[in-house]
Design a protein around this motif. Structure first.
Motif, short mmCIF file in Angstrom:
data_model
loop_
_atom_site.label_atom_id
_atom_site.label_comp_id
_atom_site.label_asym_id
_atom_site.label_seq_id
_atom_site.Cartn_x
_atom_site.Cartn_y
_atom_site.Cartn_z
N GLY A 175 67.34 136.78 133.84
CA GLY A 175 68.65 136.83 133.16
C GLY A 175 69.25 138.21 133.00
O GLY A 175 68.98 139.13 133.78
N ILE A 176 70.06 138.34 131.97
CA ILE A 176 70.77 139.59 131.70
C ILE A 176 70.42 140.07 130.27
O ILE A 176 70.02 139.27 129.43
N PRO A 177 70.61 141.38 130.00
CA PRO A 177 70.14 141.92 128.71
C PRO A 177 70.91 141.42 127.48
O PRO A 177 70.42 141.55 126.37
N THR A 178 72.08 140.86 127.69
CA THR A 178 72.93 140.53 126.54
C THR A 178 73.08 139.03 126.29
O THR A 178 73.96 138.60 125.56
N TRP A 179 72.23 138.22 126.90
CA TRP A 179 72.32 136.78 126.68
C TRP A 179 70.94 136.19 126.39
O TRP A 179 70.02 136.54 127.09
N PRO A 180 70.81 135.28 125.42
CA PRO A 180 71.85 134.80 124.50
C PRO A 180 72.31 135.85 123.50
O PRO A 180 73.33 135.65 122.83
N ASN A 181 71.57 136.97 123.39
CA ASN A 181 72.09 138.05 122.53
C ASN A 181 71.49 139.37 123.01
O ASN A 181 70.65 139.41 123.91
N ALA A 182 71.93 140.45 122.38
CA ALA A 182 71.56 141.79 122.84
C ALA A 182 70.11 142.16 122.50
O ALA A 182 69.69 143.30 122.71
N GLY A 183 69.35 141.21 121.99
CA GLY A 183 67.94 141.47 121.72
C GLY A 183 67.02 140.91 122.79
O GLY A 183 65.79 140.96 122.66
N ARG A 184 67.61 140.41 123.88
CA ARG A 184 66.81 139.70 124.88
C ARG A 184 65.68 140.55 125.48
O ARG A 184 64.55 140.08 125.60
N TYR A 185 65.97 141.80 125.86
CA TYR A 185 64.90 142.63 126.44
C TYR A 185 63.77 142.85 125.43
O TYR A 185 62.58 142.79 125.77
N TRP A 186 64.15 143.09 124.18
CA TRP A 186 63.14 143.43 123.17
C TRP A 186 62.30 142.22 122.81
O TRP A 186 61.12 142.34 122.52
N GLU A 187 62.96 141.06 122.91
CA GLU A 187 62.22 139.81 122.70
C GLU A 187 61.16 139.63 123.80
O GLU A 187 60.03 139.22 123.54
N ILE A 188 61.56 139.97 125.04
CA ILE A 188 60.61 139.85 126.16
C ILE A 188 59.46 140.84 125.98
O ILE A 188 58.29 140.50 126.17
N GLN A 248 54.88 149.03 129.96
CA GLN A 248 55.81 149.97 130.59
C GLN A 248 57.11 149.22 130.85
O GLN A 248 57.08 148.09 131.36
N PHE A 249 58.20 149.84 130.50
CA PHE A 249 59.51 149.20 130.66
C PHE A 249 60.43 150.14 131.43
O PHE A 249 60.57 151.31 131.10
N TYR A 250 61.07 149.61 132.50
CA TYR A 250 61.87 150.43 133.42
C TYR A 250 63.24 149.81 133.56
O TYR A 250 63.35 148.65 133.94
#
Ligand code: WT7
Length: 637
Positions: free
Chosen positions: A316-329, A337-339
């Motif tokens: 998906g994309i970083p802002t769906w369903p909300n802007a916390g998606r990357y941090w949730e992952i 490590q996050f790139y």
């Protein structure tokens, strides 16, 4: 496993060794791989033809270095964790063993449809596990994959398929990106209408939507995989056999198909991955790039899998369903490590820190960025709020052409400085030249960034156009590889990348040639001519500013033309290349020889109203006032 450097002294020592004795250095690294037959000569090169060959006469298969090499002790370890677009859908884990089974089956599928060593296979897919499976199956049978990013239009896809002469296309019914469903198969159908070279299309199912399956051409992936045998012995490849073609934009003409070959690319991506990210066994690594770009090839797929790593792939994309998606992952999978790209960092920063609240980011050890210069503000936000002041940031500079990371800190080893890519990777010899090609020695210098000596991961040619390869990269400054970037070497000898010095712009980390956007705009029937420049954009890094010469309007007037220009660009390239600003003008500033004075256009796009420098060579100096007036109206000031 390739050796890992663990101290600053180690870096300095190894770097010296890699520069004074590059072949000895790379021999040592290459020894840690599995070869069917070792090379006779490490390197043969010249930058005049140019001709670059590494590990000459070596025989190997890159997938044997991912699977057979690791199977005894890593069979049950996750190779790929696939996180779907929708957080409510289950994620999928493929262990090395499971991934291997699927790759072998798909290798047999490709073979049974007539794909042979050296044939080109185009891949146009959303971010689903079948995408890396298709790539690895190509590599296993010796077919050359050419992945086209799923955001490209039918027109761009068909140009790339035809240029590569691909005989088979791997695609999907559709794809999910945030709240959108992308009609991948429909776009692929339109592209295939214009390319007779494609005989077979294999369609993976993702969205389950109704799609048109052409009898005799289109086949469902799942039917074929189910019927295929899981027994397959990898094809023996020469070190210099092409592994893939990847198209990228240049300052002129159509996209260039950069060719990467097998052994050098393998050695370089594995070595740089392990050292830049300081990957340790058992870590979970997450690269947010799409596999359709080189970052996805080298550091989502090949580098990590060659290191026996667990690589996380996100649909998906970083802002769906909300802007916390990357941090949730990161929290859910305990990512180490996050790139990602500066543009993603800037857009998340703008949406506020509350999206980080309640997310456990304690697993993070290293943060990386790539694709465009990172501004200090974004760097600090990433460092303080995501990394909680504990994680080194690796600002990695490289290009589609370089195959792997060229200038970057090694995480936790090379001290960082915000917005600096810092020091060169092993074996990389950067130089800074002035406009006349004179090398600027010492520190505190600024100019054009070139590389002096070959490295294993570099592209070998442009598919079907070796002359263009020479002209683009090796003729501006004879004897050097010219990157197209400007750079500064500061008082500490650290490199800071200043951005492109040619007509290439970098929009949200997507590389675009201004000429290709102009070509697309000029396809509009009412447009006489156009000129595209970049301008500073707070989130995207650079935005796209188009000056469009148009004197006759349809019913919609100026606004109507603007809207249809955007549509034309979407159709010819893809929605990501749509201009942010379209200014309708009656003419462009031109010199007597007919050259557009882009310098003036850039200044106006940057909202500068004077200081245009010498304009005496302009044929039509009066146009400047018109351009300024129009820009004022467009910007609402
Ligand atoms: C161009 C290459 C490399 C993978 C993604 C982009 C710019 C890349 C950085 C960085 C400043 C950067 C350069 C380069 N770029 N990384 N860390 N700092 N600029 O690959 O699409 O081939 O684009 O991206 O301008 O030339 P690409």
């Amino acid at each position: 496993m390739v050796p890992k450097i663990s101290t600053l002294g180690g870096y300095i020592f190894e770097y010296q060794k890699s520069i004074t004795n590059p072949t000895g250095f790379w021999t040592n690294i290459a020894e840690s791989f599995y070869w069917r037959k070792k090379w006779d000569t490490v390197l043969d090169w010249n930058f005049t033809e140019p001709s670059i060959q590494w590990f000459i006469n070596g025989k190997l298969n890159i997938t044997e270095n991912i699977f057979e090499r690791y199977l005894f002790h890593r069979g049950d370890q996750p190779a790929i964790i696939w996180e779907p677009n929708d957080p409510n859908e289950e994620f999928v884990t493929l262990t090395y063993h499971q991934l291997f089974e699927r790759v072998k089956k798909f290798s047999n599928v490709l073979l049974s449809h007539g794909v042979k060593k050296g044939d080109r296979v185009a891949i146009y897919m959303p971010m689903i596990p079948e995408l890396p499976i298709a790539m690895l199956a190509c590599a296993r049978i010796g077919a050359i994959h050419s992945v086209v990013f799923g955001g490209f239009s039918a027109q761009s896809l068909s140009e790339r398929i035809q240029d590569a002469g691909a005989t088979l296309l791997v695609t999907a019914d559709g794809g999910y990106r945030g709240s959108k469903t992308i009609p991948i198969k429909e776009i692929a159908d339109e592209a295939m209408d214009h390319c007779s070279c494609v005989k077979t299309a294999i369609v993976a199912r993702r969205t389950g939507e109704q799609v048109n399956m052409v009898a005799g051409r289109d086949l469902w992936w799942h039917d074929l995989e189910e019927a295929a045998s899981p027994v397959h012995k990898a094809e023996e490849m020469d070190s210099e056999d092409p592994l893939f073609i990847l198209y990228t934009s240049g300052s002129t003409g159509k996209a260039k198909g950069l060719v990467h070959t097998t052994a050098g690319y393998m050695v370089y991506t594995a070595y740089t991955f392990r050292n830049v990210f300081q990957y340790s066994d058992g870590d979970i690594y997450f690269c947010s790039a799409d596999i359709g770009w080189v970052t996805g090839h080298s550091y989502l797929l090949y580098g990590p899998l060659l290191t026996g790593a667990t690589t996380l792939m996100f649909e998906g994309i970083p802002t769906w369903p909300n802007a916390g998606r990357y941090w949730e992952i990161v929290d859910k999978h305990k990512v180490n490590q996050f790139y990602t790209a500066p543009t993603a960092i800037r857009s998340l920063m703008a949406l506020g820190n509350e999206w980080l609240d309640g997310k456990h980011l304690g697993s993070l050890k290293v943060l990386g960025t790539v694709g465009e210069p990172i501004n200090e503000e974004a760097w600090h936000w990433y460092h303080d709020h995501v990394g909680k002041n504990r994680c080194p940031i690796v600002d990695t500079w490289w290009q589609t052409e370089t195959g792997g990371i060229m200038i970057s800190p090694l995480a936790g080893i090379i001290p960082t400085k915000p917005s600096f890519a810092t020091l060169p990777m092993m074996g990389v010899h950067p130089v800074i030249l002035d406009a006349n090609g004179k090398e600027l020695h010492g520190n505190s210098v600024e100019g054009n960034l070139c590389i002096n000596y070959p490295w294993p991961g570099m592209a070998r040619t442009i598919w079907g156009d070796h002359k263009r390869f020479r002209d683009t990269y090796f003729s501006t400054y004879p004897g050097h590889y010219f990157t197209g970037d400007g750079a500064k070497r500061d008082e500490d000898g650290y490199y800071r990348i200043l951005g492109r010095v040619d007509d290439v712009i970098n929009v949200s980390g997507h590389r675009l040639g201004t000429a290709e956007i102009e070509n697309a705009i000029n396809g509009h029937p009412l447009v006489h001519e156009s000129a595209v420049v970049g301008f500073p954009h707070p989130i995207k890094g650079q935005g796209i500013y188009a000056y469009v010469v148009c004197t006759e309007f349809s019913t919609g007037g100026e606004e109507g033309i603007r809207t249809s220009v955007l549509k034309t660009v979407s159709k010819f390239i893809g929605p990501f290349a749509r201009p942010d600003k379209v200014q309708i003008v009656t003419g462009l500033p031109k010199t007597r020889s007919g050259k557009i004075m882009r310098r003036i256009l850039r200044k106006i796009a940057e909202n500068q109203v004077d200081n245009f420098g010498d304009t005496t060579t302009l044929l039509n100096p009066e146009i400047i006032d018109e351009l300024l007036e129009g820009a004022k109206r467009l910007n609402g000031n």
